[in-house]
Design an enzyme around this catalytic site. Structure first.
Site, PDB file in Angstrom:
ATOM      1  N   ASP A 192       4.138  -4.960   3.620  1.00 51.35           N
ATOM      2  CA  ASP A 192       3.590  -3.852   4.384  1.00 51.35           C
ATOM      3  C   ASP A 192       4.447  -3.652   5.625  1.00 51.35           C
ATOM      4  O   ASP A 192       4.393  -4.454   6.551  1.00 51.35           O
ATOM      5  CB  ASP A 192       2.140  -4.181   4.763  1.00 51.35           C
ATOM      6  CG  ASP A 192       1.388  -2.985   5.304  1.00 51.35           C
ATOM      7  OD1 ASP A 192       2.023  -1.965   5.599  1.00 51.35           O
ATOM      8  OD2 ASP A 192       0.152  -3.090   5.449  1.00 51.35           O
ATOM      9  N   HIS A 197       0.838  -1.198   0.000  1.00 51.89           N
ATOM     10  CA  HIS A 197       0.000   0.000   0.000  1.00 51.89           C
ATOM     11  C   HIS A 197       0.872   1.247   0.000  1.00 51.89           C
ATOM     12  O   HIS A 197       1.921   1.311   0.646  1.00 51.89           O
ATOM     13  CB  HIS A 197      -1.021  -0.022   1.139  1.00 51.89           C
ATOM     14  CG  HIS A 197      -0.527   0.337   2.506  1.00 51.89           C
ATOM     15  ND1 HIS A 197      -0.445   1.644   2.948  1.00 51.89           N
ATOM     16  CD2 HIS A 197      -0.139  -0.422   3.553  1.00 51.89           C
ATOM     17  CE1 HIS A 197      -0.030   1.667   4.210  1.00 51.89           C
ATOM     18  NE2 HIS A 197       0.175   0.422   4.596  1.00 51.89           N
ATOM     19  N   GLU A 219      -5.448   1.961   1.933  1.00 48.95           N
ATOM     20  CA  GLU A 219      -5.323   0.791   2.818  1.00 48.95           C
ATOM     21  C   GLU A 219      -5.599   1.172   4.257  1.00 48.95           C
ATOM     22  O   GLU A 219      -6.226   0.421   5.004  1.00 48.95           O
ATOM     23  CB  GLU A 219      -3.924   0.189   2.678  1.00 48.95           C
ATOM     24  CG  GLU A 219      -3.729  -1.139   3.431  1.00 48.95           C
ATOM     25  CD  GLU A 219      -3.215  -0.974   4.854  1.00 48.95           C
ATOM     26  OE1 GLU A 219      -3.031  -1.997   5.533  1.00 48.95           O
ATOM     27  OE2 GLU A 219      -2.996   0.173   5.292  1.00 48.95           O
ATOM     28  N   GLU A 220      -5.127   2.368   4.650  1.00 46.86           N
ATOM     29  CA  GLU A 220      -5.264   2.790   6.036  1.00 46.86           C
ATOM     30  C   GLU A 220      -6.720   3.008   6.442  1.00 46.86           C
ATOM     31  O   GLU A 220      -7.029   3.080   7.635  1.00 46.86           O
ATOM     32  CB  GLU A 220      -4.460   4.069   6.273  1.00 46.86           C
ATOM     33  CG  GLU A 220      -2.958   3.933   6.062  1.00 46.86           C
ATOM     34  CD  GLU A 220      -2.273   3.105   7.132  1.00 46.86           C
ATOM     35  OE1 GLU A 220      -2.974   2.579   8.024  1.00 46.86           O
ATOM     36  OE2 GLU A 220      -1.039   2.973   7.079  1.00 46.86           O
TER      37      GLU A 220
END
Length: 507
Positions: A195, A120, A166-167
């Protein structure tokens, strides 16, 4: 990394198998036809400096919907365009803001056999996100650029991805997977996720593809074990021990494993605290977070462990080269049990089990302090199971009274090459089990060898599909049979076992 759940922690590796010599259990990927490169750390750090500059110029972050994120995506895309990739800036909308995934395809390779590598690209709003996850993004970017420099001609089609949002809950990767037609999803044979690979107080974790740790969410889809072992082989080669981390759903492998795509990857730790045992194993500071700047403004270029970043980037290159250039093994023999194929129950006439004998069929789920017989198979509707009917209670159709066995038809093995036997399996039992109970797989040829064994124990063990692979090259050129045994051989305990997707391949 998602902010609202704890990161997967290290767990003691508890490979719960007992192997009988001369055969050894292996979880192998085919050998590479090109040597993996040593990726220069300076190149990776140069990308991190660019991401830091982008954040600094755009309000201090590279978060979804902020100009720093689009600038990050354009930076990545520009380098890949110049390197000869076919790139797409895939847009999606979340929380009223437009997000972007960068998808890059390297020309060539089998379009029906795609190896995908992703990370990400977004940060949280609080900071520039250089470890989380500039580190993974920069590492796979430099690996992708090295593919171009070497004009690699892989057997598999290589695809790289940088995910947005993604967060905020894996929004970019979920959008990508959800919008792939079923036929396109089926072409992705493996997904590698990276990640946070440069945590300052680093650990060395691999996603537990085979569930050898025996805790958490269970194994990844079939093939995940091989991805884990491929990455493990690199760290073994440099003398760095690794530990498992669970598929806890907190990173972008989540949508892929939900779609049945095998997954793997590395992780150096987030807000979890390094233990004394882990500090002895890897160095660093016990009692301190793996990344003290996790989701904070101090996650800058100063928040990187160069050694961890270098090792993980080289591990990524090792995996991409090893898996991407490998010629897929040929299938010698396989059985998914969707139709009868000549397996024989009690082939030697010595079984003692009074109930729960092996049979092929569609199993019914049973529960007693957790799942004991799974109502699902690894593929299709049928498998091998110890008493497929649920009965009036969980113990009504379970294995009782001793041993039950079932044997395959004769299989003629080729005389050369590396031969591998793989299968899906589970063994479940109550807390009054013991090591006298077992699940066992043998190969019977001119000699007989136990290639896999799981013993019972005095703990409650629920049914979870796992996958296992064994090198059976010692039987090359022979006519063999696969013998599967299970036993409730101690005090009466609720014992269930299952088998599916048995396959022999030749490399």
């Amino acid at each position: 990394m998602r902010f609202h759940l704890p990161k997967g922690m290290a767990r003691a590796a508890t490979l719960a198998v007992v192997l009988a010599l001369p055969l050894t259990l292996v979880l192998t990927a085919p050998a590479a036809s090109a040597a993996p490169p040593d990726i220069p750390l300076a190149n990776v750090k140069a990308h991190l400096s660019q991401l830091q500059s982008i954040a600094t110029s755009n309000g201090g972050s590279r978060a979804h919907g902020r100009p720093g994120y689009l600038a990050s995506a354009n930076y990545v895309k520009g380098l890949l365009d110049a390197a000869g990739y076919t790139t797409t800036l895939q847009s999606f909308v979340y929380n009223g803001a437009t997000g972007y995934n960068v998808i890059a395809d390297w020309p060539g390779g089998d379009p029906d056999d795609i190896l995908m590598t992703g990370a990400h690209l977004d940060s949280v709003t609080a900071g520039p996100g250089i470890n989380d996850n500039g580190s993974g993004s920069a590492a796979i970017l430099e690996v992708a650029l090295e593919v171009s420099r070497q004009a690699l001609q892989p057997a598999k089609h290589l695809r790289f991805a940088w995910w947005g949002a993604e967060e905020l809950g894996l929004r970019g990767s979920q959008f990508y997977v959800n919008n792939l037609p079923a036929a396109e999803r089926a072409r992705i044979k493996a997904y590698l996720n990276f990640d946070m690979v440069g945590s300052p107080n680093a650990g060395y974790f691999l996603y537990d593809g085979d569930n050898s740790d025996g805790v958490g969410s269970g194994p990844g889809p079939a093939g995940s074990a091989q991805l884990e072992q491929t990455l493990a082989s690199y760290f073994t080669s440099i003398g760095v021990p690794t530990r498992g981390t669970d598929f806890d759903g907190r990173s972008d492998y989540g949508p892929f494993i939900s779609a049945g795509i095998p997954a793997g990857g590395t992780f150096t730790g987030a807000e979890g605290v390094k233990t004394s045992a882990q500090a002895q194993l890897w160095g660093g500071t016990a009692g301190q977070a793996f990344d003290p700047c996790y989701h904070r403004s101090c996650d800058t270029t100063s928040n990187i462990n160069d050694t961890a970043l270098d090792r993980n980037t080289d591990a990524i290159a090792h995996a991409v080269w090893t898996l991407g250039t490998a010629v897929p093994p040929a299938t010698v023999w396989s059985d998914t049990f969707e139709s009868a194929s000549g397996w024989t129950v009690n082939p030697n006439g010595g079984d003692t089990a009074t109930t729960g004998q092996w049979e092929r069929g569609d199993p019914q789920a049973t529960t007693s302090s957790g799942a004991k017989q799974l109502g699902t198979t690894l593929s299709g509707v049928n498998g091998l199971v110890t008493g497929r009917l649920a009965g009036s209670s969980a113990g009504a159709g379970d294995l009782d009274g001793g041993v039950t066995s079932i044997q395959s038809p004769a299989i003629t093995l080729p005389a050369d090459g590396v031969l591998n036997l793989s299968l899906g399996w589970y063994l479940a039992h109550g807390s009054n089990s013991s090591s006298a109970d077992f699940f066992r797989v043998k190969v019977v040829g001119s000699t007989t060898a136990t290639v896999f064994q799981r013993l019972g124990a005095a703990v409650d063990r629920d049914a979870v599909w796992g996958t296992v692979s064994a090198d059976i090259s010692a039987f090359a050129g022979q006519s063999v049979r696969i013998l599967v045994e299970a036993a409730d051989a101690s005090t009466a305990s609720l014992v269930e076992a299952g088998v599916d997707d048995v396959r022999i391949t030749r490399q």
